[in-house]
Structures are given as C-alpha cells and as structure tokens.
Scaffold this active site. Sequence first.
Site, PDB file in Angstrom:
ATOM      1  N   PHE A 151       5.921   0.085  -1.281  1.00  0.00           N
ATOM      2  CA  PHE A 151       5.005   0.975  -1.639  1.00  0.00           C
ATOM      3  C   PHE A 151       4.999   1.374  -3.093  1.00  0.00           C
ATOM      4  O   PHE A 151       6.268   1.769  -3.628  1.00  0.00           O
ATOM      5  CB  PHE A 151       4.948   2.492  -1.066  1.00  0.00           C
ATOM      6  CG  PHE A 151       4.017   3.366  -1.398  1.00  0.00           C
ATOM      7  CD1 PHE A 151       2.897   3.467  -0.659  1.00  0.00           C
ATOM      8  CD2 PHE A 151       4.332   4.493  -2.327  1.00  0.00           C
ATOM      9  CE1 PHE A 151       1.748   4.313  -1.119  1.00  0.00           C
ATOM     10  CE2 PHE A 151       3.215   5.133  -2.921  1.00  0.00           C
ATOM     11  CZ  PHE A 151       2.221   5.138  -2.192  1.00  0.00           C
ATOM     12  N   ASP A 236      11.512  -0.457  -8.753  1.00  0.00           N
ATOM     13  CA  ASP A 236      10.532   0.712  -8.625  1.00  0.00           C
ATOM     14  C   ASP A 236      11.627   1.881  -8.001  1.00  0.00           C
ATOM     15  O   ASP A 236      11.819   1.828  -6.867  1.00  0.00           O
ATOM     16  CB  ASP A 236       9.658   0.473  -7.852  1.00  0.00           C
ATOM     17  CG  ASP A 236       8.770   1.609  -7.726  1.00  0.00           C
ATOM     18  OD1 ASP A 236       8.978   3.011  -8.104  1.00  0.00           O
ATOM     19  OD2 ASP A 236       7.523   1.514  -7.140  1.00  0.00           O
ATOM     20  N   LYS A 265       7.848  10.790 -10.196  1.00  0.00           N
ATOM     21  CA  LYS A 265       8.107  11.967  -9.355  1.00  0.00           C
ATOM     22  C   LYS A 265       9.010  13.099  -9.956  1.00  0.00           C
ATOM     23  O   LYS A 265       8.658  13.867 -10.820  1.00  0.00           O
ATOM     24  CB  LYS A 265       8.786  11.791  -7.855  1.00  0.00           C
ATOM     25  CG  LYS A 265       7.500  10.843  -7.382  1.00  0.00           C
ATOM     26  CD  LYS A 265       7.753  10.407  -5.801  1.00  0.00           C
ATOM     27  CE  LYS A 265       6.100   9.995  -5.282  1.00  0.00           C
ATOM     28  NZ  LYS A 265       6.463   8.484  -4.655  1.00  0.00           N
TER      29      LYS A 265
HETATM   30  C1  LIG Z   1       5.203   7.550  -4.806  1.00  0.00           C
HETATM   31  C2  LIG Z   1       5.414   6.386  -5.258  1.00  0.00           C
HETATM   32  C3  LIG Z   1       4.712   5.697  -6.342  1.00  0.00           C
HETATM   33  C4  LIG Z   1       3.631   6.172  -6.827  1.00  0.00           C
HETATM   34  O1  LIG Z   1       3.669   7.458  -7.363  1.00  0.00           O
HETATM   35  P1  LIG Z   1       2.280   8.340  -7.704  1.00  0.00           P
HETATM   36  O2  LIG Z   1       2.728   9.396  -8.642  1.00  0.00           O
HETATM   37  O3  LIG Z   1       1.976   8.743  -6.371  1.00  0.00           O
HETATM   38  O4  LIG Z   1       1.233   7.360  -8.309  1.00  0.00           O
HETATM   39  C5  LIG Z   1       5.315   4.283  -6.733  1.00  0.00           C
HETATM   40  N1  LIG Z   1       6.272   3.913  -6.216  1.00  0.00           N
HETATM   41  C6  LIG Z   1       7.255   4.589  -5.513  1.00  0.00           C
HETATM   42  C7  LIG Z   1       8.321   3.879  -4.943  1.00  0.00           C
HETATM   43  C8  LIG Z   1       6.606   5.715  -5.025  1.00  0.00           C
HETATM   44  O5  LIG Z   1       7.381   6.288  -4.016  1.00  0.00           O
END
Ligand SMILES: *Cc1c(COP(=O)(O)O)cnc(C)c1O
Length: 413
Positions: A151, A236, A265
């Site tokens: 994700f 990520d 986040k």
């Molecule tokens: C939430 C998330 C994203 C995307 O972040 P948004 O601010 O919702 O665009 C990307 N990578 C990971 C691992 C995430 O948990």
Amino acid sequence: MLNKIIEKFAKSPTKKLIEHEGQFVAHNYLPLPVVLVKGEGVYLWDHEGKKYLDMMSAYSAVSCGHSHPRLVKKLSEQANTLAMTSRAYHTNTLGPFIEKLVGMTGLDMALPMNTGAEAVETAIKAARLWGYRVKKIPENKAEIITAAGNFHGRTTTIIGFSTEAEYKKDFGPFTPGFVTVPFADIAAIEKAITPNTAAILIEPIQGEAGIKVPPPGFLKELREVCDDNNVLLILDEVQSGLGRTGKMFCFQHENIKPDVLILGKALGGGLLPVSAIVGTHAVMDLFTPGSHGSTFGGNPLAAAVGFEALCVLEEENMVANSATLGEYMQEQLRGINSPLITEVRGKGLWIGVDFDPKKVSAREVCEKLMEHGVLSKETHHTVVRFAPPLTITREQIDWTLEKLKEVLRELED
Ligand SMILES: *Cc1c(COP(=O)(O)O)cnc(C)c1O
C-alpha cells in the site's frame, strides 16, 4: 451557513448525521457508525458525549496524540505569523525543519510534500532520475520492483502497481515500469532485477496488508542485494516511521539505511498533512529547479508544525514507550485464549490481530469494540489493528485489553 447546518444537526441522533454526510460526501469509505466531535490525547468523544480510546490514531497520523498542546500552540503561533508563501520564496521555517528531519534519518537532503501518496510519487521520480542520469538506463526503460500486498497511496500511478483488485478496478490504464514480487522474498527480488532496475520500493512492514512483519534480517539482506546490483532501496515509512515500531524509523531495527526514505502521516503532528522524501546526495542532488514541485509542500505552517512534531516525538519518550508498551501489549494479546483469534503480529505499538473469518469478521469485532469504547479499524476483513497514539499508558492498554476480552466473550457466545 456551515454554522447553521451544524446547529441544525447538533441535537439530532447520530444516525441522522451519518445519513446527512452520506447524502453529500462520496461513498469512497465505509466508516464505523460514530460521529466524532472532539479529541484529546488518546481519547475521542462522539456527538452524544461518549468517550472512546483511540486505537487507530488516524493510521498513525496522530502518533503524538490528539491536539497535542505544544503542537496546537505552534500551529496557532505560526498561523498568526506566516502560513503560506509557496516555494517561490525562502522562509525561515523550512530550513530548520528539514535540517532536523535529515539529521534524525542520517541521510543528506529532503524534499517536502504534503500527503503520503505525493511523497511516494516524488520517490518514484527520484528513482527514475537516478536510473537515467546515474545508472544510465536507456530512456523510458526504468523499472521499479514493488511487493505484492503493498500500500503506497491512491494516485493513478501508485494504484497501477497495487495488487488489490478493489483499488484498481476501472481506473486503468496504468503507468508502466513496475514489477511485482512476493513480499519479503529475497530470492524473488534478486530474480526480478534486470540491468534496467532503478529501485526497489517497499514498506519495511506492510501496514494495510495487515501489519505483515518480514523475517528478521530481511532488510539487511535487501540492502546487500541493492548494493550488489546497483539498485536504490526506497523504504516507504509513511506509516511505520516516526516511532510507530519502537524505533524512530523501522530501518533502524536492522542498522541499515535506505537510499530514499518516504515519510508522512505522523510528520504533521496530527494537525496537518506533511510528507517528505529524505535521501542521499547521490539521488537528491539530481533535482533541479523546475524538475518537481508542490504549491503547499514545505509551507511555513507545515514546516513549523513538522519541526515541533519531531521535537515532541524525541523529547517526550514516545519512541521508547512504543517499544516497551508495544511488546507488553503484544504479549498480553498472545496470552488471550480465544478460538476467534488466529494470530497476533506487530512491532512496537503497531499490532494486527487476525480473526478466524469462519467465526467472525474483523468489522464485527471493530463495531463491538466501538460499543465498548474502543475505536479501531479492520483491514482486509480479518485483521483488527491496534495502533494507539504513542503517548498511551500501560493502564490505558490494560483497560483496552479488558474491553477486548468482554467483546470476545460476547462474540464467542
Ligand atoms: C497511508 C500510506 C500512504 C499514503 O499516504 P496518504 O497521505 O494517504 O496519501 C503511503 N504509504 C504508506 C505505507 C501508507 O501507510
């Protein structure tokens, strides 16, 4: 106008408010049936005054807790001083924020954005730049290896390499240049590497997939494979970063460093969308004026709050708390003897509990927990996540565990 609408619904039952929202807001989520109006620390309150313990933290965006006083103060001060300039000008907030961020990661430079998905897009561009300019991959041939179950956000390019049918259906055609391998499978990664591979993009722990933790040593091996093959390692850590797993960054559990780190986040202190990529000079020096940008990225308000959020994470013992209480909570969860639970996984205060889909759905568990004053959210129909603000105490965890046991007893009957 908005005040009139709020007033109109202030005393109406929760159901009415939910229906009202559904009348005007596109149905791209299926929220739990609760209408929240207030947050403080680890607690949330609904429209009817009922108090909840937040075991979700807005997918880690609220790791510092709701409306952290120091962050709210900073937000308000900066909003009253200088909030938005765009990057057409320099400001006195961006440099200190990025210096602090870079220093914490041990990398060299950063590029600020707003949301996680935008930062992932930025990392993809960085990888391709490096692939063409440094690795000399032929034009338009760059490949990036990604993991099944990933994700990374919701833009059209990113969903193109998602393996979730639901995320992709009827949104094609998708961006080429991405290769999928099974998660945490070193042999498969090695096999997928070609002379045109620019990077491997991976979550060190897969969050939305259900808190999937790779075997120990995986990141170290992955780093070696990347080094041996002249391939960038892009981690990520939008969700795993900033203390969630019991270290400031998940990669620190294995003493490695990525070439590019993606954060978001929690970087906004639970108040604003703030994201960034942090990387080595070899990659970051390739960005030149005009090659990338964002109107809001690195704005003074975001930079001031981001800086303060990093200070708060460091100074208020949140990372150590995540390590200690995360381990404690996992132990306690593993000790619960319920036929409904099939597995407990996690690192730090980032825990996924698997439920037996033949007996109960994770959604049912979340709805029941909500009735008992605990807010969580299911992922993939079988996993309930426990990811509270990193400020949570042992007593609050014990309270949550009691509530969970009550819920399990009710569901077992
Ligand atoms: C939430 C998330 C994203 C995307 O972040 P948004 O601010 O919702 O665009 C990307 N990578 C990971 C691992 C995430 O948990």
